[in-house]
Structures are given as C-alpha cells and as structure tokens.
Design a protein around this motif. Sequence first.
Motif, PDB file in Angstrom:
ATOM      1  N   THR A   1       0.856  -1.183   0.000  1.00 44.70           N
ATOM      2  CA  THR A   1       0.000   0.000   0.000  1.00 44.70           C
ATOM      3  C   THR A   1       0.891   1.232   0.000  1.00 44.70           C
TER       4      THR A   1
ATOM      5  N   ARG B   1      -1.830  -1.107  -3.880  1.00 42.19           N
ATOM      6  CA  ARG B   1      -3.028  -0.356  -3.502  1.00 42.19           C
ATOM      7  C   ARG B   1      -2.570   1.058  -3.201  1.00 42.19           C
TER       8      ARG B   1
ATOM      9  N   ARG C   1      -5.847   0.311  -7.509  1.00 44.78           N
ATOM     10  CA  ARG C   1      -5.539  -1.078  -7.157  1.00 44.78           C
ATOM     11  C   ARG C   1      -5.266  -1.847  -8.443  1.00 44.78           C
TER      12      ARG C   1
END
Length: 167
Positions: free
Chosen positions: A7, A123, A134
């Motif tokens: 992320t 992400r 994503r």
Amino acid sequence: MADPSLTIRFSGYWNEYNRGLMPQRSGVFCVYRAYFDDQAKTTTMRELLHVGAAPDVHACLADHAQIPRWRACLGPTDSLSFTFGSVALPDLAACELALVMQHRPRCNPDVPAVYPFGRVTLRLTHRTPLLNTRFTLGAPAVSGVIGRLGGPLLRRGLDFLRSLQPG
C-alpha cells in the motif's frame, strides 16, 4: 500462497516552486501537468507526465535532470504538480516500475514488456489523481517443489552460464 501486496499512501500537492518542501525520505513521486485555478484555489491534474523513485525524493527533485522535459509538456495555463508516496528502499524499484508499467506516463520512456519482480498487488490511497488505485502485475508464483527450487536453481544456472568464457 497469497501474492505480496503493498500500500502506498500518496501525499501532496507540491508545485514546481515549493517542491523543495517535499519529504526527505525514500519513495515514489508523480509529476503532473496541472491547472491551478487562482480564484477557487484548486488544482486540477490534467495528465500524468512522469513516475519516479529515489532514496531521497527531496534531493532528487531539487535538481532533477528531466525538469526541462516536463516543462516542455506544459500548455500556457499549465504548471507542474507533484505527489509523493513513501516506499521502503527494498521495494522502491519494484513499486516505481509497477506504477510506470500500469500508467505509461509519456515522459517515462523504455517501459519493459515484462514485470521482472514477480507478482505484486499495489493499492494506492489518498492523493491519487489519474492513477489506478488497485492493480496487480507480474506472473503468479509457481507452487510446489518447482516453485520453491526454480528461482534459486535458475539463478545459479544463469550465474554458471555467465561464468563460461567463449572459446
């Protein structure tokens, strides 16, 4: 086995004149062709021009060699705008290439056809205009004995072949 997932939380925006305030950390950065509405005090991202990465983004962008090239992409009412996402050094090259391959900015030439870092899911959160938030790149991992041994054996085999001298 699940694919690795990373992320990246993007922050920003910095314009060309205050980019010196960007964090002194490792990470990826996006360069945009943007429009700043002075009356509304809003910025609209028009095009993703470049994705880059550096162990110190602040130092990298202080005197980046591509700034003239990015400026050449601007229209009369456009300006450069930057975002930053912190990424650990071991993941820096993989994240940069994943973003470049996924979004294909026009100022990132020489995009490879195959993602060489295995399979990864990215992400992206927060300041992500014009970015897919994503996506997954790379070939899936091979399971079983071949998957566990294939990587090390393949590397050893390639190292052996490189060590051979012709004739």
